[in-house]
Write an enzyme that holds these catalytic residues in place. Structure first.
Site, PDB file in Angstrom:
ATOM      1  N   CYS A  47       0.817  -1.220   0.000  1.00 56.02           N
ATOM      2  CA  CYS A  47       0.000   0.000   0.000  1.00 56.02           C
ATOM      3  C   CYS A  47       0.850   1.268   0.000  1.00 56.02           C
ATOM      4  CB  CYS A  47      -0.919  -0.031   1.210  1.00 56.02           C
ATOM      5  SG  CYS A  47      -1.889   1.446   1.416  1.00 56.02           S
ATOM      6  N   GLY A 274      -5.597  -8.838 -11.430  1.00 51.90           N
ATOM      7  CA  GLY A 274      -5.889  -9.351 -10.095  1.00 51.90           C
ATOM      8  C   GLY A 274      -4.621  -9.686  -9.332  1.00 51.90           C
ATOM      9  N   ARG A 275      -4.799 -10.048  -8.054  1.00 53.39           N
ATOM     10  CA  ARG A 275      -3.661 -10.337  -7.180  1.00 53.39           C
ATOM     11  C   ARG A 275      -3.895 -11.656  -6.437  1.00 53.39           C
ATOM     12  NH1 ARG A 275      -0.282  -6.079  -6.377  1.00 53.39           N
ATOM     13  NH2 ARG A 275       0.313  -6.764  -4.295  1.00 53.39           N
ATOM     14  N   HIS A 447     -22.673  24.910   3.370  1.00 52.17           N
ATOM     15  CA  HIS A 447     -23.011  25.382   2.025  1.00 52.17           C
ATOM     16  C   HIS A 447     -21.947  26.342   1.525  1.00 52.17           C
ATOM     17  CE1 HIS A 447     -25.388  26.605  -1.405  1.00 52.17           C
ATOM     18  NE2 HIS A 447     -25.097  27.856  -1.098  1.00 52.17           N
TER      19      HIS A 447
HETATM   20  P1  FAD Z   1       0.586  -5.740   1.977  1.00 49.82           P
HETATM   21  O1  FAD Z   1       0.388  -4.293   1.905  1.00 49.82           O
HETATM   22  O2  FAD Z   1       0.734  -6.498   0.704  1.00 49.82           O
HETATM   23  O3  FAD Z   1       1.843  -5.983   2.902  1.00 49.82           O
HETATM   24  C1  FAD Z   1       2.360  -7.260   3.106  1.00 49.82           C
HETATM   25  C2  FAD Z   1       3.797  -7.135   3.583  1.00 49.82           C
HETATM   26  O4  FAD Z   1       4.232  -8.411   3.991  1.00 49.82           O
HETATM   27  C3  FAD Z   1       4.758  -6.696   2.484  1.00 49.82           C
HETATM   28  O5  FAD Z   1       5.515  -5.601   2.946  1.00 49.82           O
HETATM   29  C4  FAD Z   1       5.636  -7.912   2.234  1.00 49.82           C
HETATM   30  O6  FAD Z   1       6.980  -7.562   1.918  1.00 49.82           O
HETATM   31  C5  FAD Z   1       5.560  -8.624   3.572  1.00 49.82           C
HETATM   32  N1  FAD Z   1       5.758 -10.087   3.492  1.00 49.82           N
HETATM   33  C6  FAD Z   1       5.109 -10.963   2.695  1.00 49.82           C
HETATM   34  N2  FAD Z   1       5.502 -12.232   2.963  1.00 49.82           N
HETATM   35  C7  FAD Z   1       6.418 -12.137   3.947  1.00 49.82           C
HETATM   36  C8  FAD Z   1       7.190 -13.096   4.656  1.00 49.82           C
HETATM   37  N3  FAD Z   1       7.087 -14.408   4.416  1.00 49.82           N
HETATM   38  N4  FAD Z   1       8.051 -12.655   5.592  1.00 49.82           N
HETATM   39  C9  FAD Z   1       8.176 -11.334   5.865  1.00 49.82           C
HETATM   40  N5  FAD Z   1       7.471 -10.384   5.239  1.00 49.82           N
HETATM   41  C10 FAD Z   1       6.591 -10.773   4.293  1.00 49.82           C
HETATM   42  N6  FAD Z   1      -6.279  -0.477  -1.539  1.00 49.82           N
HETATM   43  C11 FAD Z   1      -7.057   0.525  -1.091  1.00 49.82           C
HETATM   44  O7  FAD Z   1      -7.792   0.339  -0.115  1.00 49.82           O
HETATM   45  N7  FAD Z   1      -7.042   1.754  -1.684  1.00 49.82           N
HETATM   46  C12 FAD Z   1      -6.276   2.013  -2.763  1.00 49.82           C
HETATM   47  O8  FAD Z   1      -6.281   3.129  -3.273  1.00 49.82           O
HETATM   48  C13 FAD Z   1      -5.444   0.988  -3.264  1.00 49.82           C
HETATM   49  N8  FAD Z   1      -4.645   1.199  -4.324  1.00 49.82           N
HETATM   50  C14 FAD Z   1      -3.824   0.206  -4.768  1.00 49.82           C
HETATM   51  C15 FAD Z   1      -3.023   0.465  -5.865  1.00 49.82           C
HETATM   52  C16 FAD Z   1      -2.182  -0.521  -6.347  1.00 49.82           C
HETATM   53  C17 FAD Z   1      -1.296  -0.233  -7.525  1.00 49.82           C
HETATM   54  C18 FAD Z   1      -2.127  -1.789  -5.685  1.00 49.82           C
HETATM   55  C19 FAD Z   1      -1.177  -2.851  -6.158  1.00 49.82           C
HETATM   56  C20 FAD Z   1      -2.937  -2.052  -4.601  1.00 49.82           C
HETATM   57  C21 FAD Z   1      -3.797  -1.052  -4.136  1.00 49.82           C
HETATM   58  N9  FAD Z   1      -4.656  -1.277  -3.056  1.00 49.82           N
HETATM   59  C22 FAD Z   1      -5.467  -0.271  -2.614  1.00 49.82           C
HETATM   60  C23 FAD Z   1      -4.698  -2.569  -2.351  1.00 49.82           C
HETATM   61  C24 FAD Z   1      -3.856  -2.493  -1.077  1.00 49.82           C
HETATM   62  O9  FAD Z   1      -2.544  -2.108  -1.404  1.00 49.82           O
HETATM   63  C25 FAD Z   1      -3.849  -3.840  -0.381  1.00 49.82           C
HETATM   64  O10 FAD Z   1      -5.170  -4.282  -0.159  1.00 49.82           O
HETATM   65  C26 FAD Z   1      -3.121  -3.710   0.953  1.00 49.82           C
HETATM   66  O11 FAD Z   1      -1.788  -3.305   0.767  1.00 49.82           O
HETATM   67  C27 FAD Z   1      -3.151  -5.039   1.706  1.00 49.82           C
HETATM   68  O12 FAD Z   1      -2.503  -4.855   2.923  1.00 49.82           O
HETATM   69  P2  FAD Z   1      -1.806  -6.070   3.672  1.00 49.82           P
HETATM   70  O13 FAD Z   1      -1.306  -5.488   4.949  1.00 49.82           O
HETATM   71  O14 FAD Z   1      -2.714  -7.225   3.705  1.00 49.82           O
HETATM   72  O15 FAD Z   1      -0.586  -6.501   2.743  1.00 49.82           O
HETATM   73  P1  NAI Z   2      -9.234  -6.468 -10.269  1.00 47.03           P
HETATM   74  O1  NAI Z   2      -9.752  -7.767  -9.795  1.00 47.03           O
HETATM   75  O2  NAI Z   2      -9.792  -5.217  -9.724  1.00 47.03           O
HETATM   76  O3  NAI Z   2      -9.395  -6.394 -11.857  1.00 47.03           O
HETATM   77  C1  NAI Z   2      -8.854  -7.334 -12.726  1.00 47.03           C
HETATM   78  C2  NAI Z   2      -9.584  -7.234 -14.055  1.00 47.03           C
HETATM   79  O4  NAI Z   2      -8.876  -7.980 -15.034  1.00 47.03           O
HETATM   80  C3  NAI Z   2     -10.986  -7.808 -13.996  1.00 47.03           C
HETATM   81  O5  NAI Z   2     -11.891  -6.858 -14.503  1.00 47.03           O
HETATM   82  C4  NAI Z   2     -10.890  -9.059 -14.876  1.00 47.03           C
HETATM   83  O6  NAI Z   2     -12.084  -9.346 -15.550  1.00 47.03           O
HETATM   84  C5  NAI Z   2      -9.794  -8.670 -15.849  1.00 47.03           C
HETATM   85  N1  NAI Z   2      -9.071  -9.792 -16.477  1.00 47.03           N
HETATM   86  C6  NAI Z   2      -8.623 -10.921 -15.881  1.00 47.03           C
HETATM   87  N2  NAI Z   2      -7.925 -11.684 -16.769  1.00 47.03           N
HETATM   88  C7  NAI Z   2      -7.927 -11.004 -17.952  1.00 47.03           C
HETATM   89  C8  NAI Z   2      -7.361 -11.251 -19.244  1.00 47.03           C
HETATM   90  N3  NAI Z   2      -6.636 -12.342 -19.496  1.00 47.03           N
HETATM   91  N4  NAI Z   2      -7.559 -10.343 -20.247  1.00 47.03           N
HETATM   92  C9  NAI Z   2      -8.293  -9.231 -19.986  1.00 47.03           C
HETATM   93  N5  NAI Z   2      -8.844  -8.943 -18.775  1.00 47.03           N
HETATM   94  C10 NAI Z   2      -8.657  -9.812 -17.773  1.00 47.03           C
HETATM   95  O7  NAI Z   2      -7.644  -6.557 -10.049  1.00 47.03           O
HETATM   96  P2  NAI Z   2      -6.516  -5.443 -10.104  1.00 47.03           P
HETATM   97  O8  NAI Z   2      -6.959  -4.268 -10.897  1.00 47.03           O
HETATM   98  O9  NAI Z   2      -5.286  -6.162 -10.508  1.00 47.03           O
HETATM   99  O10 NAI Z   2      -6.386  -4.989  -8.601  1.00 47.03           O
HETATM  100  C11 NAI Z   2      -6.139  -5.941  -7.578  1.00 47.03           C
HETATM  101  C12 NAI Z   2      -6.824  -5.525  -6.314  1.00 47.03           C
HETATM  102  O11 NAI Z   2      -6.143  -4.444  -5.715  1.00 47.03           O
HETATM  103  C13 NAI Z   2      -8.253  -5.011  -6.514  1.00 47.03           C
HETATM  104  O12 NAI Z   2      -9.183  -6.058  -6.588  1.00 47.03           O
HETATM  105  C14 NAI Z   2      -8.456  -4.156  -5.313  1.00 47.03           C
HETATM  106  O13 NAI Z   2      -8.901  -4.953  -4.252  1.00 47.03           O
HETATM  107  C15 NAI Z   2      -7.066  -3.620  -5.020  1.00 47.03           C
HETATM  108  N6  NAI Z   2      -6.966  -2.232  -5.495  1.00 47.03           N
HETATM  109  C16 NAI Z   2      -7.766  -1.291  -4.917  1.00 47.03           C
HETATM  110  C17 NAI Z   2      -7.736   0.005  -5.329  1.00 47.03           C
HETATM  111  C18 NAI Z   2      -8.627   0.988  -4.662  1.00 47.03           C
HETATM  112  O14 NAI Z   2      -9.191   0.668  -3.629  1.00 47.03           O
HETATM  113  N7  NAI Z   2      -8.776   2.186  -5.178  1.00 47.03           N
HETATM  114  C19 NAI Z   2      -6.843   0.458  -6.397  1.00 47.03           C
HETATM  115  C20 NAI Z   2      -6.038  -0.605  -6.952  1.00 47.03           C
HETATM  116  C21 NAI Z   2      -6.107  -1.889  -6.487  1.00 47.03           C
END
Ligand code: FAD
Ligand code: NAI
Length: 468
Positions: A47, A274-275, A447
């Protein structure tokens, strides 16, 4: 590697320092636990380092650039507006540094120790921490919180290298691509497509389903989609990406769009499909921690796994993979370890996608409410009738309230439009505290403000609309 090391005894151990892990660690320390965090890469997790925070910083830079370009109609002379992308990236980096440094400072303040390395469970009460230099040390723990997060899914024929990028690569670009292809129009794809389009790229989204942002209702997505297409984003739905072929200067993507093979050439291709939870190769089975067929750890309402002293939170458990969900679950787990009876309640879980026009939801949609057997109605108010929105030149979108017919209790809300992320919060609190339409309508709103639209939507629901 050190073999046969003596195990050290620890009290509460947290694996991962993302928004799940760091919040759990701090709260556990506040409750009097002696906490140790194990982190393999960076404080703040995905994050703060490569997710929510840097993406929002870049999105914000893109908005500023766009509004500078588009402010002519407000009488601002906009000749010679230029983008220094290296500087925008530098600024993004400074935002990340400030926040990750802040978390490190809070760890110190709460006497939380950080062990750098990869955690691997040996059994249900001990783990090894393997450092980058292959050093290893065993620790026994009383309680464990697994907050190891998730990583991007790689699809066949789209290896993350060169011009094929995951979200981390996409956020670290050194130049704004002229042509960008985004595979997957979900959260990451839609946010980054919006941002790079605002920064000047021509973007093509290839989405496998019949809509981008398919988790949101179609009337809301329509507003986002119109804004994107106006900003040079082409959206192909029912488009399955098949392969990427790279040259030194470009990447060619082949996709099947509505059953027809099409090719797209771009400077870069972002794959955001997706993730996956980081639960493989952690020794969970040795510790007796059960996962489901998607690798998600099974937990109860306190975050307890199949081992009652081991908890799991955030992206490694079921539900939306969102930072605020991870933090919320972290607090509950920390409290459960301290013997409190706290449990999670997801009735008002907000979700926001930070596209140029933001889209947000909390609680239930009309469809979800009906599926739960609730007899609900909806009330809607458009930003086009809100004075503040008009003065901001931000009239796209609307606020929708979902409420129970008899009691007029709010059970859900959806917003598409400017500042939806902030506006949804009032409604999240309203649902959480059992508020009715009357409660919202009789709350005095400042407002002129976008939030007045929330009050106006409640007036619509009550049948006494003032401003429409
Ligand atoms: P993470 O943030 O993934 O943290 C896990 C940590 O564990 C990492 O630092 C990793 O290095 C560590 N780790 C993993 N395995 C081990 C191990 N075996 N030993 C030691 N350390 C380890 N969510 C939102 O709500 N709003 C957003 O705007 C948003 N934007 C996003 C944009 C992008 C580009 C991405 C990729 C994600 C976004 N998300 C957003 C999703 C959000 O980042 C995740 O849901 C959130 O980070 C999950 O938190 P977490 O604490 O579960 O794990
Ligand atoms: P996502 O699940 O949001 O979207 C993945 C999209 O890829 C789906 O619409 C799916 O239908 C499509 N897809 C899958 N396989 C495909 C293929 N082969 N060809 C074309 N389309 C395909 O996953 P994303 O965007 O990777 O984000 C991962 C997660 O991170 C989100 O689900 C969300 O939980 C979190 N996230 C949250 C944000 C926020 O809260 N603002 C911002 C960014 C990420």
């Amino acid at each position: 590697m050190v073999v046969g090391d003596f195990a050290e005894d620890l009290e509460t151990v947290v694996i991962g320092s993302g928004p799940g892990g760091y919040v759990a660690a701090i709260h556990a320390a506040e409750l009097g636990q002696k906490v140790t965090v194990i982190e393999r890469e960076f404080i703040g997790g995905v994050c703060l380092n490569v997710g929510c925070i840097p993406s929002k910083a870049l999105i914000e830079a893109a908005h500023h650039y766009q509004s500078a370009l588009g402010s002519n109609k407000m009488g601002i002379v906009t000749e010679n507006v230029k983008l220094d992308f290296a500087k925008a990236q530098e600024w993004k980096g400074s935002v990340v540094d400030r926040l990750t440094g802040g978390v490190a400072g809070l760890f110190k303040k709460h006497h939380i120790d950080v062990l750098w390395g990869e955690a691997y469970l040996k059994d249900d009460h001990s783990l090894r921490v393997i450092g980058k230099d292959d050093s290893a040390q065993t620790y026994n723990f009383e309680h464990l919180i697994i907050a190891s997060g998730s990583h991007p899914i790689e699809i066949p024929n789209f290896k993350f290298e060169g011009r094929v990028l995951d979200s981390t690569g996409a956020l670290a670009l050194k130049e704004v691509p002229k042509e960008l292809v985004v595979i997957g129009g979900g959260y990451i794809g839609s946010e980054l497509a919006s941002a790079y389009a605002e920064l000047g790229a021509h973007v093509t989204i290839l989405e496998g389903l019949d809509s981008i942002l398919a988790n949101y209702e179609s009337d809301m997505v329509k507003v986002v989609q119109k804004n994107m297409t106006d900003k040079n984003v082409d959206i192909y739905t029912s488009a399955m990406a098949k392969k990427a072929e790279q040259t030194d200067s470009a990447v060619k993507i082949t996709a099947e769009v509505n059953g027809e093979t099409k090719e797209f050439t771009a400077d870069y291709c972002i794959v955001s499909v997706g993730r996956k939870p980081n639960t493989a190769e952690m020794g969970l089975e040795q510790a007796g921690v059960k996962t489901n067929d998607r690798g998600l750890i099974e937990v109860d309402a306190q975050g307890k796994t199949s081992q009652p002293h081991i908890y799991a939170i955030g992206d490694v458990v079921a539900g939306a993979a969102l930072a605020h969900k991870a933090s919320y679950e972290g607090k509950v787990a920390a409290e459960a370890i301290s013997g409190k009876t706290s449990t999670v309640d997801y009735r008002a879980m907000p979700a926001v996608c930070y596209t140029s026009v933001q889209i947000a939801t909390t609680g239930l949609t009309v469809k979800e409410a009906k599926e739960q057997g609730l007899d609900v109605k909806k009330a809607q108010f458009p930003f086009a009738a809100n004075g503040r929105a008009i003065s901001m030149d931000a009239t796209d979108g609307f606020i929708r309230l979902v409420f129970v017919k008899d009691t007029e209790a709010l059970v859900g809300a959806q917003i598409v439009g400017a500042n939806a992320a902030d506006l949804i919060t009032e409604l999240t609190l309203a649902i959480e505290s059992g508020a009715t339409l009357d409660d919202v309508a009789l709350t005095i709103h400042p407002h002129p403000s976008l939030a007045e639209g929330v009050m106006d939507a409640a007036d619509v629901g009550l049948g006494f609309p003032t401003n429409i």
